[in-house]
Every structure is written in C-alpha cells, then in structure tokens.
Design an enzyme around this catalytic site. Structure first.
Site, PDB file in Angstrom:
ATOM      1  CB  CYS A  90      -5.901   3.375  -1.844  1.00 19.56           C
ATOM      2  SG  CYS A  90      -4.477   3.928  -0.912  1.00 19.56           S
ATOM      3  CG  ASP A  97      -2.097   0.856   1.149  1.00 18.72           C
ATOM      4  OD1 ASP A  97      -2.144   1.661   0.203  1.00 18.72           O
ATOM      5  OD2 ASP A  97      -2.981   0.758   2.011  1.00 18.72           O
TER       6      ASP A  97
END
Ligand SMILES: *[C@@H]1O[C@H](CO)[C@@H](O)[C@H](O)[C@H]1NC(C)=O
Ligand SMILES: *[C@@H]1O[C@H](CO)[C@@H](O)[C@H](O)[C@H]1NC(C)=O
Ligand SMILES: *[C@@H]1O[C@H](CO)[C@@H](O)[C@H](O)[C@H]1NC(C)=O
Ligand SMILES: *[C@@H]1O[C@H](CO)[C@@H](O)[C@H](O)[C@H]1NC(C)=O
Ligand SMILES: *[C@@H]1O[C@H](CO)[C@@H](O)[C@H](O)[C@H]1NC(C)=O
Ligand SMILES: *[C@@H]1O[C@H](CO)[C@@H](O)[C@H](O)[C@H]1NC(C)=O
Length: 529
Positions: A72, A36
């Site tokens: 994201c 991430d």
C-alpha cells in the site's frame, strides 16, 4: 488621454480574450477512484458490474496495468509522485520507512500531482485512505493537510470501515459503527456527491476517492452481507501450490493449505467482493451526479487499485507483497472526453504513470514537473484503438522491501526469524529477506519476470510467463547465462534510474530488440526452457 480603440480592434480584442478564457474554462475535470488491495487475477472486477459498464465499456480497459511495488504505502506514494520507490523514499508501511514521515512530507509530498494541479487553479478534493500512517501523532496528526488539496477528508491510519477518525480539513471527525452514517465507502460517496453539487462546468476540478474496500477487515455493508454466499475463492493455477524452488518465505508456507486456511480464504474472498459492491454503488452515484450536473462530457474518470492480492496462491493464505502476477497486477479503466469507447489495450501501464497522465489531461504535459517523474503519460493511448506508440515501454521495475515488525505475531516455529503478518495456520507473509527487485518484461517476443533477492542466498527467480503463466517453475538455474547477465544489467540500470532514464527507450530499446531476437531463438529452437 484616453486610448480609443477602433471598433474592429475592439472586436478582435474581445474575441481573443473570449477564446483564451474559453480554452481555460474547458480544461477537463478528473475523477480518480483508487481501491485498496484490489486484484485482477482473482477476479475482483467481476462483482463491479456497474463500474465496468460505466467506465470500462464506456472507455478503455487496460489489460496490463501493474504496480511497481506490491504494498500500500510504497505504491500510493508512487501514485502520488509518479516516481519509483527508490526515488520517493517510502519503502514500507512504517513512518521509519518514510510512510507519511516528516522527511516525506518535506520532500516528496511537496511534489504530488495535487500540488501541480492546485497551482493551475484546479479545485482539488480528496476523500478516503491516503497513506497508512497519515494522521498519526508522529506523522503530524490530523492537523497535517497535505499540500495540494483544497478540500481534504483523509482517513487516519489504515483502511477500516467503521470506528475511525477523519481529518476534515485538519479537524478530526470521529465515526462509530452506525451503517447509515459511518460506513466509510458510503461516507466517501456522499461527500463526493455534495462536492459535485457545487461544481459548475467552467471551473475544473480534480477529485480523488480512495476507498477502504476491498482491504482487511473486509467489512461488508449490511445489505450485502449475504451476497455471493455460494462463491468460493478461485482455484487459480498456483492455488495451494508449493513453491519448492522459490525464495525462503514461500518455501516456509504450509502445504497443503489446512482446513482453517481454506475456510478463511473462501470467506475472505466473499467479503472482499461484498465490500466492492459498495464501491460499485459509489461509482454509479458519481457517474449519475456528473451527468446530472452536466459535467460528465468533460470529465475523465480513472479507476485502479494500489496493489493486487493473493488468497491461497503458492500456499500463502492471505496478503500481497509478493513479486507474482496476482500481487503486482491491478485493474485500470479510463473514460472521458476524447476517449474512444470499447477499447481493450495491451500496453504496459504503471502506477507511476497516473500522475503524469493527470497532468497531461489538465494540459500540463510539458515542463520540469513531469520530466522529473519516472512514469509517463498514457493519454495518447486513450484516443483510438489503432494508435500504437512504437516507443512504448517493454519492461519495468518492481521493488519491495520486506517488513518484519511482528516478530511475536504468534508463529512459534518462526520466532526470532524476523517475520511479519502471521495469518491463518500460522503462515507468515513477509520477512526482512523478502526484499527483492525485479524486471518484468512484456513484449511481442518476451514475457519474463526476473527477480533478485537481498537475502542470505542471493536468491534469483525467473519465469517465462508465455509457457508458465502461473509462475510455477523457477527457471533461474536452467536459463541461458547470457540472458541472466542481460537481465541483471537491465535490473541494475532500472534500480538507479530517475526521470528520463526510467522512461528511456533509446539505448535499452536497441538492447531489447537484440535480446528479443536472441531469446526467441533460444526459447524457440533449442527449447531451453
Ligand atoms: C526517507 O526520506 C528521506 C528524504 O527523502 C531520505 O533521506 C531517507 O533516506 C529516507 N529513508 C528511507 C528509510 O528510505
Ligand atoms: C466500534 O467500537 C465500539 C466501541 O468500542 C465497539 O463496541 C464496536 O464493536 C465497534 N464496531 C466495529 C464494527 O468494530
Ligand atoms: C450461485 O447462485 C446463483 C443464484 O442461485 C446461481 O445463478 C449461480 O450459478 C451460483 N453459482 C455457483 C458458483 O454455484
Ligand atoms: C490516434 O491517436 C493518435 C495519438 O493521439 C493520433 O496521432 C492519430 O492520428 C489518431 N488516429 C486516428 C485514426 O484518429
Ligand atoms: C521500514 O523501513 C525502515 C527503514 O529501512 C526500518 O527501519 C523499519 O524497521 C521498517 N519497518 C518494518 C515494519 O519492517
Ligand atoms: C530469511 O530470514 C530468516 C529469518 O531471519 C532466516 O532464518 C533465513 O535463513 C533467511 N533466509 C534467507 C534465504 O536469507
């Protein structure tokens, strides 16, 4: 009456069955590790020494891996569906922007690579962060297990390391903050280990491990909390640089970066690297277990991230969401059967290519599922370093829709200006007019970024990355109008592309050859840039 087969016929019959069964059994396994917010430009692969050795050096390192949206949820939605944002519809990190929304679940989520793999009897396993709004009440709660996954362990909400809830096959599992049992990266690793123990070489599986690292809140494991204590965030070419010729959001950044920002940036950089040490351990554990259970030789391992990151670039202290290289470039390493080790490849690979690549790895290259995706499989590039696909893409689209949720996030001078993500020294990292579409071109003759903003100024940014790799000088006002027209045309085309038209090389290919020659002449001889 019984049908009697002659012994020969029977033998042939058995052989045919055996061969077919064997081929089916030999379908490869796939392990997909997704981090991430892990950049390449700030050196985030450096702490991952074991992962680089076990995946990158043992396979292929792709130097030009990009995401088509530097945020994201939109990027993860692209990874899952193989589609650009304008086709899967998840435009931001909110449910109202289709991040794990009911509409998304009813449409795009039915067509993730997992659904196709499961249909083909792959055993599919997911652990970690899925989409930012996953598991929230308005997104169906923990009871919603996305289709396509046999074993599901999805994090509720956004990345964290402690104090979280998991949906374990639709039931909530609550975690506290005891390192030994709760540190999320390690929990993912242990569940992966347990899953691998029960796999056997003749039944293919797909395993997706999606770590919270190295996203905020950047919480390291205790044994790594002092690592890299003498490391500072890299002072890259655009570090603490004031982009006076850039779009509004960049122009409002504070320059030079204040002391609080600098301290924050260095400490965040160290903590990001520390969290990645746990990912490095996860990779090592997975690779040794694959080996131990005799699965390694028939397993592809793919490692990448959902978007890049910046820490002080363009005087923006801490975030992603920008069109610049630091936010759109991510790592990509692949190893596996028939992958020639030690390769470093230059082709443009995109997050939307992962889904079609997984399907082709599983032997599902043809048919409606991959042609309806916007990306293309890069499996053919893994085999050998001499193979060059001359029809490979030379450009792609980047899309971002600015967010503006945190109007009162503590930026008094920017109140009522619809900005979001106020970080140290009150620099805002997003706003509703940080909404843009870009064409990134990368070929032998051209290394260009062309962006149009949907703001009050209709702002345009253009960079010649061959001359200006850090994107300091916006050449929109000095570049030849012909090039602006050509780029705008290409941008309009890609903005509405779908399936084949996103991959198209025919008509645009012609266009780019001509364009390449023309830009070379303009750039080279007249020195217009
Ligand atoms: C959300 O997805 C649905 C279904 O694909 C689509 O109709 C809608 O326009 C999307 N919403 C946004 C904000 O893009
Ligand atoms: C986890 O939650 C507990 C209880 O609210 C709190 O005391 C603790 O500080 C939290 N731990 C972390 C790492 O946030
Ligand atoms: C940090 O410390 C290590 C070990 O003492 C040393 O090898 C390294 O060169 C140092 N790095 C920097 C940037 O000072
Ligand atoms: C390299 O791979 C390509 C595509 O798979 C194949 O066509 C070519 O024959 C291979 N070359 C060698 C030398 O193995
Ligand atoms: C996300 O997109 C939707 C649809 O465009 C919008 O209504 C919502 O306000 C956006 N969320 C944020 C935080 O900007
Ligand atoms: C961007 O949005 C802010 C806040 O609404 C506004 O003040 C500014 O004029 C906008 N800038 C452009 C270029 O649209």
């Amino acid at each position: 009456m019984a049908v009697l087969l002659s012994p020969i016929t029977f033998l042939i019959f058995c052989l045919v069955i055996y061969t077919a069964a064997k081929q089916l059994n030999q379908r490869p396994n796939i392990v997909f590790i997704l981090t991430d917010d892990q950049d390449v430009e700030l050196g985030s692969m450096k702490p991952m020494v074991k992962a680089k050795k076990l995946i990158g050096d043992a396979g292929v390192i792709f130097k030009n891996m990009f995401v088509t949206s530097p945020l994201c949820c939109p990027s993860r939605s692209s990874i899952l569906t193989g589609s650009y944002v304008h086709n899967h519809g998840a435009v931001n990190n909110s449910i109202s922007g289709n991040c794990s929304s009911a509409a998304w679940q009813a449409s795009s989520e039915m067509r993730t690579f997992a659904t196709y793999l499961k249909k083909q009897h792959y055993r599919t396993f997911f652990a970690g962060k899925y989409l930012n709004q996953y598991g929230k009440k308005e997104a169906g709660g923990v009871g919603h297990v996305p289709p396509g996954w046999n074993t599901w362990m999805g994090l509720v909400g956004n990345s964290v390391y402690y104090n979280y809830t998991l949906s374990v096959d639709g039931k909530s599992e609550i975690h506290g903050d005891n390192y030994n049992v709760d540190y999320l990266t390690d929990v993912i690793a242990r569940r992966a280990e347990a899953f691998l123990k029960h796999q056997h070489p003749h039944k293919p599986f797909f395993m997706m491990l999606s770590t919270p690292a190295c996203h905020a809140p950047f919480t390291p494991a205790p044994q790594y909390s002092k690592s890299f204590s003498n490391v500072s965030a890299p002072r890259t070419g655009s570090f603490n640089y004031f982009g006076k010729d850039k779009h509004w959001l960049v122009r409002q950044a504070k320059h030079p970066l204040g002391d609080t920002s600098l301290k924050y940036i260095d400490s965040t950089h160290r903590n990001r690297w520390r969290t990645l040490l746990s990912v490095d351990d996860l990779v090592e554990l997975v690779m040794t277990r694959l080996d131990k259970h005799s699965l390694l030789s028939n397993t592809y391992v793919v490692f990448t991230s959902d978007n890049g990151f910046h820490l002080g670039q363009m005087s923006l202290p801490n975030d992603k969401r920008q069109l610049y290289e630091f936010d759109v470039r991510v790592p990509l390493m692949v190893t596996g059967p028939r992958v020639t080790p030690g390769q470093v490849r230059e082709e443009i690979i995109l997050n939307i290519d992962l889904a079609p690549t997984f399907l082709e790895m599983a032997g599902l290259s043809v048919g409606a599922m991959t042609t309806s995706m916007d990306g293309r499989s890069f499996l053919s590039l893994l085999g050998n370093s001499t193979w060059v696909d001359r029809e490979w893409r030379e450009d792609f689209l980047v899309e971002h829709k600015g967010e503006y949720k945190d109007i009162n996030a503590g930026c008094p001078q920017l109140d009522h200006q619809q900005v979001a993500n106020c970080f140290p020294d009150c620099v805002c990292e997003d706003s509703f007019n940080n909404t843009y579409t870009c064409v990134r071109t990368l070929s032998k003759t051209c290394n260009l970024m062309y962006c149009e903003f949907a703001d009050h100024e209709g702002f345009v940014e253009v960079y010649d990355l061959n001359k200006d790799p850090h994107q300091l000088k916006n050449i929109a006002k000095t570049i030849s109008p012909q090039i602006l027209v050509a780029m705008n045309k290409r941008l309009v085309k890609l903005s509405v592309c779908s399936g084949d038209t996103c991959r198209a090389t025919a008509e645009p290919w012609q266009h780019w050859v001509t364009f390449g020659v023309r830009t070379e002449r303009l750039y080279g001889r007249t020195g217009m840039l």
